[in-house]
Scaffold this active site. Structure first.
Site, PDB file in Angstrom:
ATOM      1  N   ILE A   8     -89.490 -19.636 -35.580  1.00 59.97           N
ATOM      2  CA  ILE A   8     -88.515 -18.651 -36.072  1.00 59.97           C
ATOM      3  C   ILE A   8     -87.745 -19.338 -37.186  1.00 59.97           C
ATOM      4  CG2 ILE A   8     -86.838 -19.198 -34.235  1.00 59.97           C
ATOM      5  CD1 ILE A   8     -85.938 -16.197 -34.455  1.00 59.97           C
TER       6      ILE A   8
ATOM      7  N   GLU B 152     -90.049 -24.503 -27.565  1.00 60.94           N
ATOM      8  CA  GLU B 152     -89.647 -25.900 -27.725  1.00 60.94           C
ATOM      9  C   GLU B 152     -88.699 -26.000 -28.908  1.00 60.94           C
ATOM     10  OE1 GLU B 152     -93.206 -25.548 -27.615  1.00 60.94           O
ATOM     11  OE2 GLU B 152     -93.406 -26.174 -25.531  1.00 60.94           O
TER      12      GLU B 152
ATOM     13  N   TYR C  97     -80.353 -20.071 -29.050  1.00 60.03           N
ATOM     14  CA  TYR C  97     -81.125 -19.764 -27.843  1.00 60.03           C
ATOM     15  C   TYR C  97     -80.215 -19.696 -26.611  1.00 60.03           C
ATOM     16  CZ  TYR C  97     -84.926 -21.206 -30.946  1.00 60.03           C
ATOM     17  OH  TYR C  97     -85.788 -21.334 -32.002  1.00 60.03           O
TER      18      TYR C  97
HETATM   19  C1  COA Z   1     -82.070 -21.551 -36.332  1.00 63.41           C
HETATM   20  C2  COA Z   1     -82.023 -20.410 -37.366  1.00 63.41           C
HETATM   21  C3  COA Z   1     -83.281 -19.553 -37.200  1.00 63.41           C
HETATM   22  C4  COA Z   1     -80.762 -19.562 -37.114  1.00 63.41           C
HETATM   23  O1  COA Z   1     -80.811 -18.457 -38.032  1.00 63.41           O
HETATM   24  P1  COA Z   1     -79.458 -17.737 -38.560  1.00 63.41           P
HETATM   25  O2  COA Z   1     -79.842 -16.448 -39.156  1.00 63.41           O
HETATM   26  O3  COA Z   1     -78.662 -18.677 -39.400  1.00 63.41           O
HETATM   27  O4  COA Z   1     -78.691 -17.525 -37.172  1.00 63.41           O
HETATM   28  P2  COA Z   1     -77.554 -16.434 -36.868  1.00 63.41           P
HETATM   29  O5  COA Z   1     -76.744 -16.174 -38.074  1.00 63.41           O
HETATM   30  O6  COA Z   1     -78.191 -15.276 -36.181  1.00 63.41           O
HETATM   31  O7  COA Z   1     -76.652 -17.253 -35.828  1.00 63.41           O
HETATM   32  C5  COA Z   1     -76.982 -17.272 -34.484  1.00 63.41           C
HETATM   33  C6  COA Z   1     -76.277 -18.428 -33.797  1.00 63.41           C
HETATM   34  O8  COA Z   1     -76.875 -19.662 -34.163  1.00 63.41           O
HETATM   35  C7  COA Z   1     -75.864 -20.682 -34.156  1.00 63.41           C
HETATM   36  N1  COA Z   1     -75.691 -21.154 -35.540  1.00 63.41           N
HETATM   37  C8  COA Z   1     -76.255 -20.647 -36.655  1.00 63.41           C
HETATM   38  N2  COA Z   1     -75.911 -21.404 -37.721  1.00 63.41           N
HETATM   39  C9  COA Z   1     -75.131 -22.389 -37.266  1.00 63.41           C
HETATM   40  C10 COA Z   1     -74.476 -23.492 -37.879  1.00 63.41           C
HETATM   41  N3  COA Z   1     -74.580 -23.719 -39.197  1.00 63.41           N
HETATM   42  N4  COA Z   1     -73.755 -24.325 -37.099  1.00 63.41           N
HETATM   43  C11 COA Z   1     -73.654 -24.103 -35.776  1.00 63.41           C
HETATM   44  N5  COA Z   1     -74.247 -23.071 -35.116  1.00 63.41           N
HETATM   45  C12 COA Z   1     -74.969 -22.234 -35.858  1.00 63.41           C
HETATM   46  C13 COA Z   1     -74.591 -20.031 -33.692  1.00 63.41           C
HETATM   47  O9  COA Z   1     -74.582 -20.104 -32.263  1.00 63.41           O
HETATM   48  C14 COA Z   1     -74.826 -18.594 -34.136  1.00 63.41           C
HETATM   49  O10 COA Z   1     -74.046 -17.669 -33.431  1.00 63.41           O
HETATM   50  P3  COA Z   1     -72.582 -17.275 -34.009  1.00 63.41           P
HETATM   51  O11 COA Z   1     -72.761 -16.903 -35.448  1.00 63.41           O
HETATM   52  O12 COA Z   1     -72.182 -16.134 -33.126  1.00 63.41           O
HETATM   53  O13 COA Z   1     -71.735 -18.505 -33.859  1.00 63.41           O
HETATM   54  C15 COA Z   1     -81.936 -20.989 -38.825  1.00 63.41           C
HETATM   55  O14 COA Z   1     -80.886 -21.920 -38.871  1.00 63.41           O
HETATM   56  C16 COA Z   1     -83.205 -21.642 -39.336  1.00 63.41           C
HETATM   57  O15 COA Z   1     -84.087 -20.964 -39.872  1.00 63.41           O
HETATM   58  N6  COA Z   1     -83.319 -22.996 -39.178  1.00 63.41           N
HETATM   59  C17 COA Z   1     -84.503 -23.721 -39.695  1.00 63.41           C
HETATM   60  C18 COA Z   1     -85.717 -23.460 -38.862  1.00 63.41           C
HETATM   61  C19 COA Z   1     -85.481 -23.789 -37.395  1.00 63.41           C
HETATM   62  O16 COA Z   1     -84.907 -24.819 -37.044  1.00 63.41           O
HETATM   63  N7  COA Z   1     -85.960 -22.890 -36.517  1.00 63.41           N
HETATM   64  C20 COA Z   1     -85.865 -23.061 -35.063  1.00 63.41           C
HETATM   65  C21 COA Z   1     -87.021 -23.871 -34.577  1.00 63.41           C
HETATM   66  S1  COA Z   1     -86.902 -24.156 -32.806  1.00 63.41           S
END
Ligand code: COA
Length: 161
Positions: free
Chosen positions: A79, A113, A125
């Site tokens: 994701i 994972e 998660y």
């Molecule tokens: C992990 C990922 C998919 C989250 O996507 P996103 O669109 O930024 O996430 P959301 O905006 O929906 O945030 C969901 C939650 O994630 C956490 N989160 C997201 N960004 C964060 C940050 N910079 N610091 C801390 N927590 C964070 C928070 O719990 C957040 O909830 P909140 O906004 O209510 O506090 C994104 O950071 C990503 O693509 N990372 C690189 C790829 C990766 O690591 N994928 C997962 C592999 S297991």
């Protein structure tokens, strides 16, 4: 007298991934991970027991997810959200879509994972109800070494949903 502007929200659309998305997937994958999937790995995901989802914001693919079904378990394999679109709810929205689609397809649990150091993903998660159920030692490449994976699970049935 000034009029209030309408609140402009990007149009969000989630649809199945298609082979034509591969160039954009590769672009986002390379931005998202230190050890990105190859195009061949993505190509292998267009199979009947896999589900790939694209999240578009205003018509542009900004996030994707890949889920593999094995018996009654959905395995979230990938994701990823474009760096410029992060922290705006796209990841949570796409994850919820994957969970809902897996439930609809008869899956009883979702497994994944995550790198031990990936606290951002782990926080997403955990706040969606996933629990750590194990550790895979040295699962991921990490420079010249290896990094552990946390295995997380979410029940899709019964009292948890
Ligand atoms: C992990 C990922 C998919 C989250 O996507 P996103 O669109 O930024 O996430 P959301 O905006 O929906 O945030 C969901 C939650 O994630 C956490 N989160 C997201 N960004 C964060 C940050 N910079 N610091 C801390 N927590 C964070 C928070 O719990 C957040 O909830 P909140 O906004 O209510 O506090 C994104 O950071 C990503 O693509 N990372 C690189 C790829 C990766 O690591 N994928 C997962 C592999 S297991």
């Amino acid at each position: 007298m000034t009029r209030e502007l309408p609140l402009l929200l990007p149009l969000v659309h989630i649809r199945p991934l298609q082979p034509v998305d591969l160039p954009r997937l590769m672009e986002l994958e390379r931005l998202g991970y230190p050890n990105p999937w190859t195009e061949a790995v993505f190509q292998d995901c267009f199979r009947s027991d896999y589900r790939g989802w694209a999240l578009q914001l205003d018509g542009v693919l900004q996030a994707y997810a890949v889920v593999a079904y094995l018996f009654d378990e959905a395995h979230l394999l990938n994701i990823c959200v474009a760096p410029s679109a992060r922290r705006a709810g796209a990841g949570r929205r796409l994850l919820r879509h994957c969970i809902a689609a897996s439930l609809h397809d008869g899956m009883q649990a979702m497994l994944l994972e995550v790198r031990r150091s990936n606290q951002v993903a782990a926080a997403l998660y955990e706040t969606e109800g996933f629990k750590v159920i194990g550790v895979r030692k040295g699962y991921y490449p990490d420079g010249l070494g290896r990094e552990d994976a946390l295995v997380m699970s979410l029940s899709l049935i019964g009292e948890h949903r």
